[in-house]
Motif scaffolding. Structure first.
Motif, PDB file in Angstrom:
ATOM      1  N   VAL A 129     -51.036  -2.634 -12.570  1.00 41.74           N
ATOM      2  CA  VAL A 129     -50.337  -3.668 -11.799  1.00 41.74           C
ATOM      3  C   VAL A 129     -51.312  -4.393 -10.868  1.00 41.74           C
ATOM      4  O   VAL A 129     -51.236  -5.613 -10.700  1.00 41.74           O
ATOM      5  N   VAL A 130     -52.255  -3.651 -10.307  1.00 44.11           N
ATOM      6  CA  VAL A 130     -53.279  -4.273  -9.462  1.00 44.11           C
ATOM      7  C   VAL A 130     -54.170  -5.187 -10.289  1.00 44.11           C
ATOM      8  O   VAL A 130     -54.453  -6.333  -9.904  1.00 44.11           O
ATOM      9  N   ARG A 131     -54.623  -4.701 -11.438  1.00 43.46           N
ATOM     10  CA  ARG A 131     -55.537  -5.487 -12.269  1.00 43.46           C
ATOM     11  C   ARG A 131     -54.874  -6.729 -12.848  1.00 43.46           C
ATOM     12  O   ARG A 131     -55.547  -7.731 -13.123  1.00 43.46           O
ATOM     13  N   ALA A 132     -53.557  -6.700 -13.009  1.00 42.26           N
ATOM     14  CA  ALA A 132     -52.847  -7.856 -13.563  1.00 42.26           C
ATOM     15  C   ALA A 132     -52.619  -8.948 -12.533  1.00 42.26           C
ATOM     16  O   ALA A 132     -52.392 -10.108 -12.883  1.00 42.26           O
ATOM     17  N   ALA A 133     -52.692  -8.599 -11.243  1.00 44.84           N
ATOM     18  CA  ALA A 133     -52.360  -9.558 -10.184  1.00 44.84           C
ATOM     19  C   ALA A 133     -53.456 -10.603 -10.006  1.00 44.84           C
ATOM     20  O   ALA A 133     -54.643 -10.292 -10.059  1.00 44.84           O
ATOM     21  N   ASP A 134     -53.046 -11.842  -9.782  1.00 41.40           N
ATOM     22  CA  ASP A 134     -53.981 -12.896  -9.386  1.00 41.40           C
ATOM     23  C   ASP A 134     -54.217 -12.850  -7.879  1.00 41.40           C
ATOM     24  O   ASP A 134     -55.315 -13.126  -7.405  1.00 41.40           O
ATOM     25  N   ILE A 135     -53.167 -12.507  -7.141  1.00 43.22           N
ATOM     26  CA  ILE A 135     -53.239 -12.421  -5.684  1.00 43.22           C
ATOM     27  C   ILE A 135     -52.640 -11.092  -5.247  1.00 43.22           C
ATOM     28  O   ILE A 135     -51.529 -10.742  -5.654  1.00 43.22           O
ATOM     29  N   VAL A 136     -53.375 -10.352  -4.437  1.00 47.94           N
ATOM     30  CA  VAL A 136     -52.881  -9.108  -3.862  1.00 47.94           C
ATOM     31  C   VAL A 136     -52.731  -9.325  -2.360  1.00 47.94           C
ATOM     32  O   VAL A 136     -53.699  -9.667  -1.677  1.00 47.94           O
TER      33      VAL A 136
END
Length: 211
Positions: A150-157
């Motif tokens: 889920v972290v790696r898929a995010a464009d913005i965290v």
């Protein structure tokens, strides 16, 4: 040569969910991959759950979100809707408010996720009411642990008070929102926190390309 056996599910009722998810991802992920991720999702949620009544249903929803993120990671980078991940300590207050408000404002133009570094057993009291008052809702949201895909898929965290426990993945855009914690707060306080987050969400949405 016989194939390797499928991983054992911790609850036999998960088998139907594994079949549904495997069908949805036919040609993308092997059934064994889906089953293993679903089993892991169940165990992660069970670690903090106070009751197990809806655990099977929640595990399937959690696994579905993780599989969608994994498919995005393994697909073509930069394609599809902008993906925003909100992270706080317990995924029971701030990150749930932010995710629900962005979903409400974006109306399908952004893929939104939320997670906690140390997820609570349930969403904080008053969060649902504060959201309903502005036309947003949790739509059955529940605290979820932070996972790698889920972290790696995010464009913005967007981090919200999780400190050093918050994830850092190279190439992602990171924002930190210093928002008050609604843990145990009265409804009036939660409303003020909601409005603070909503202002930040509106500014974020305006800055997203195509959103």
């Amino acid at each position: 040569m016989s194939s390797a056996p499928s991983p054992a599910l911790p609850d036999e009722r998960l088998a139907a969910g594994a079949a549904r998810l495997a069908t949805r991802h036919t040609g993308r992920f092997a059934a064994e991959t889906v089953q293993g991720l679903l089993a892991d999702s169940y165990l992660r949620l069970a670690a903090t759950a106070r009751v197990s009544t809806h655990l099977v249903v929640l595990a399937e929803r959690f696994a579905a979100e993780r599989l969608d993120a994994l498919a995005h990671v393994e697909g073509t980078p930069g394609v599809g809707l902008p993906r925003v991940l909100f992270v706080c300590s317990h995924n029971a207050g701030r990150s749930q408010l932010a995710a629900a408000l962005l979903e409400h404002r974006a109306t399908g133009r952004v893929t939104v996720s939320s997670a906690g570094t140390h997820p609570a057993a349930e969403v904080e009291p008053h969060i649902a009411q504060a959201l309903t008052e502005v036309g947003a809702d949790l739509a059955g949201a529940f605290p979820k642990p932070l996972t790698d895909e889920v972290v790696r898929a995010a464009d913005i965290v967007i981090t919200m008070g999780c400190g050093d426990a918050c994830p850092v993945v190279p190439g992602r855009r990171y924002l930190d929102w210093p928002v008050a914690d609604p843990d145990g707060a009265a409804l009036g306080v939660v409303r003020r926190i909601r409005d603070d987050i909503d202002t930040r969400v509106a500014d974020l949405l305006a800055s997203l390309p195509g959103a």
